[in-house]
Design an enzyme around this catalytic site. Structure first.
Site, PDB file in Angstrom:
ATOM      1  N   GLY A 123       0.791  -1.227   0.000  1.00  0.00           N
ATOM      2  CA  GLY A 123       0.000   0.000   0.000  1.00  0.00           C
ATOM      3  C   GLY A 123       0.816   1.266   0.000  1.00  0.00           C
ATOM      4  CG  LEU A 145      -2.741  -2.447  -3.156  1.00  0.00           C
ATOM      5  CD1 LEU A 145      -2.635  -1.724  -4.480  1.00  0.00           C
ATOM      6  CD2 LEU A 145      -3.126  -1.483  -2.044  1.00  0.00           C
ATOM      7  CG  ASP A 146       1.035  -3.203  -3.540  1.00  0.00           C
ATOM      8  OD1 ASP A 146       1.176  -2.893  -4.741  1.00  0.00           O
ATOM      9  OD2 ASP A 146       0.916  -2.364  -2.638  1.00  0.00           O
ATOM     10  CB  ALA A 147      -1.602  -9.629  -3.452  1.00  0.00           C
TER      11      ALA A 147
END
Lengths: 284, 284, 284, 284
Positions: free
Chosen positions: B201, B227-229
């Site tokens: 994040g 998100l960001d995964a």
């Protein structure tokens, strides 16, 4: 190595701290062999570490403390001075895996770790022989999974008995209860086999495998009541690839664990690590 | 660089896959200049990438596909073949910071990134001049913080218009909506300025500063709805110390971001990255 | 960044140096924001660097010098003080390759390199446009392979004309004559594309390829009369493998060259590098 | 670990090699668990390594060799196949320092090095006890500085007696005579405590200190008749600074030596290293 005094200071930042401390040392003809300062502009704190040739100063540690105290008080210092000839007492705690233990014992044996290892404590007896070869005490303190408290009581008793200043969790694999963490705050060093804060808790290499990271890591930190969340002393990583299974990651990770723990412990034993809040200043 | 075909294959593992594929290539006199295999024993899948001298094969890509299809079908392959002479179309998306953009443009200009950069899209116009210097289109598509959808619609329209195959978020700083992530699955590459899964994040350097880590990192990954995964292509780290403020961490991190993104994008453009589940096989 | 004075000192080691210097600063209320010391026990020399908040001191640099001189003389100091608001003048010298140049210009443009770039000098005109885009002077000074002296005379004239304090050889590819090396001793920074002292001279990547090394490197150093033998400021390496051709090594090496040169130059511009004999003390 | 056969091949490059080899394996139902290829376009040579599940093939090594020979001959292969169940015999040679020895013995003890350690040979007896603890033979073969030949004769005799395939110079500190180097070509692995080709010969850390390098290194290589000039298997480096004395460099270097030697030896024992000219192909 010539004997040295190690003077470590934390205090609110102000004009003239270095002047006062170095003035004090100079007036007694103290030869500074290494000096490190750090002013944390965010928190307004100042940190300092001096190594002084022990022979260059005309008095012992007690007299030094008495003489230095007025300066320390006037500047609200948290401070300590240690003598490199008085080796800190250390207890190593392990489980079954010996990669960190064997490394620390070899380094200690070769004079890389300046401490007295009082004993090795383990919840298993697999590593007893290896410890005995170095002429060190080995205490097998089993853990009853249904009631772990007696184990921790015994561990705590041994630490006190040996008057150990530093406890190293060299892959000990048990979670210490809050009371123990609190009692030995700033004295327990753990090696966690991940790049914290990633992969807290159990089986970090499995977690890393699942996430598909391209680097694995290890973290040497002080133990606090919150699991794997204490002040970090050092970290490092190793590159892996899609070819690496969990088993390969475990194997490659051992090298990182070994070197990070040895480095962190060495710095700690030389008073190079100052804890401030949940962070460390490391004058390496 | 001589032109090559790049044949990439994923399929359930079985005896004889390499034999069949290499037999097929050999029968048409195909010269293999680079070959990589990987058998994932856990999932029972097999991955393969071959570079074949384009001139050594007597037919074009369409004929190749027709001829290879029976083998591919018999082995349940997910596969593709590309021609290094047909450069993939790429759109770069940025915000105000130019360190990644400048690095990518310079590498592209020097022939390190084998692609056609169709355009640069930004929610600000700060970097327009720099983009224009390279003779590239720049699209300023502002974001209304109260209603971001029109921005994303316009972005999506531009991607389709340019028929871009790859979209690079070179510090774009906006979170793409699920629909966009899904529409271009496996095509959007992001650089996140932390060592994922740590510090997901916003403001990862601030998070890292707070936690007191001793290494900062960057992660190049495919964008997914979470998100960001998404699947990680590459990661790297840089050493920091107690002396480094957030500003210093941002500065030092830029170098890591730059090199990790450039490396990940290069591999992607050369079909060296195969996504499998939420992980990547990278034949670097 | 608040303006600071940077005080740099080399002198024979003795008891009380830090005390005298910090006493001096404290008496004028000088706030030290960063301090570094180093006592070289081998050579018996002492090195020191202080950053002092410019606003905290009640006088300008000239008055400072007058006031500090007695201390400096009594301790046989080689010393200097600079004001971070007066940006050092820098000339970049390049040939045809732009990877280091583009990187330095981008960093400078983004405020990472605190200097005034007076001009870029090159024996070719390939990079003129790129330099002009940044609004900088570009001087094309061709080299006649049969008579290089006129080139070096012109270069020397330009350096003097611009009153440049630092000259950066950002892949300039010409060997400077002894007279030039001597005239600007300690002022010329070169990036050599090998891990010195390995692979001195021409075509280091070819030499590295022939030897079959597993890491390639780059070295940022001060230029002296002896080729590639001056004091080293920084070095770094990148991993290669048997798959990497000379061309790949050149490509991978560029990233190392870029970052090592930028780092070394930054430290030099901030007076963090002290030359002592043929070595450097780097207070990074 | 399931038992595997390791098939290693070097031959002039040609179309169809992979096809023929993999066809051969497939026809006997051989399951390939790992495969690596390398085509050296410069020299026109091809290299290949396959790991095949031992149980998946219906015959033993001798029958395999008979069956494979026609293919090998038709393609002018230099090749070998080994069975992971037959552990290679290794002799370790040391002097007085134990950091590499202790590390190798610990790894071997933990199953990281798949070999039979026949014996440790040393010109001193300092490490005898440590070796004995592992239940291994220790041979003290003193060196007469005025006449070293008897030492080397005895060493050679022991190697032959134990039928050792690999000899590891784990900081053995003696220069082997040409005859020994030649007799065991490709079988002797040395760890040199510098980043070769820098600092060949004696006291490399002293040389590094004198030159003022910013990284120190270690190199694992095959021993040839020319000192420190044999094919390099692996190298690595560690960062140092102006604060590091020769003693500190020695200490920090030990960690690099340890890990580089362990890595190189592991690859060698798994037939991952192919020597070609004075270089290595390492299928790691």
């Amino acid at each position: 190595m010539e004997p040295v005094y190690r003077l470590t200071i934390s205090c609110p930042d102000a004009v003239g701290i270095v002047a006062k401390v170095s003035q004090f040392l100079a007036q007694y003809n103290g030869t500074i062999t290494e000096a490190n300062h750090h002013a944390d502009l965010n928190s307004g704190w100042f940190f300092m570490r001096n190594e002084i040739k022990a022979d260059s100063i005309p008095f012992d540690l007690n007299t030094f403390c008495d003489a230095f105290n007025p300066i320390a008080q006037s500047l609200n210092m948290k401070w300590q001075i240690t003598d490199s000839r008085i080796k800190p007492k250390v207890i190593l705690m392990v489980s079954k895996q010996n990669h960190c233990l064997a490394d620390l014992l070899n380094r200690w044996h070769n004079g890389e770790l300046d401490c007295e290892i009082c004993a090795v404590i383990s919840n298993h007896n697999d590593l007893e022989e290896q410890v005995n070869w170095y002429g060190l005490h080995f205490h097998h303190v089993p853990v009853d999974p249904k009631n772990k408290q007696p184990h921790f009581d015994e561990v705590s008793k041994l630490i006190d008995q040996y008057q150990a200043q530093t406890i190293v969790l060299a892959r000990y694999m048990q979670i210490l209860p809050e009371t123990v963490c609190k009692k030995y705050e700033g004295q327990i060093i753990n090696i966690h086999h991940s790049f914290l804060p990633s992969f807290v808790g159990a089986k970090p290499y499995h977690q890393a495998y699942e996430r598909g990271v391209k680097l694995i890591g290890a973290t040497c930190h002080y133990v606090t009541e919150q699991l794997d969340a204490g002040p970090i002393i050092d970290q490092d990583v190793a590159r892996i690839s899609h070819r690496d299974t969990v088993e390969e990651m475990v194997r490659l990770g051992k090298d990182v664990e070994r070197s990070v723990l040895a480095r962190g412990l060495r710095w700690h034993l030389q008073d190079r690590v100052i804890v401030h809040g949940n962070k460390t200043i490391v004058f390496s």
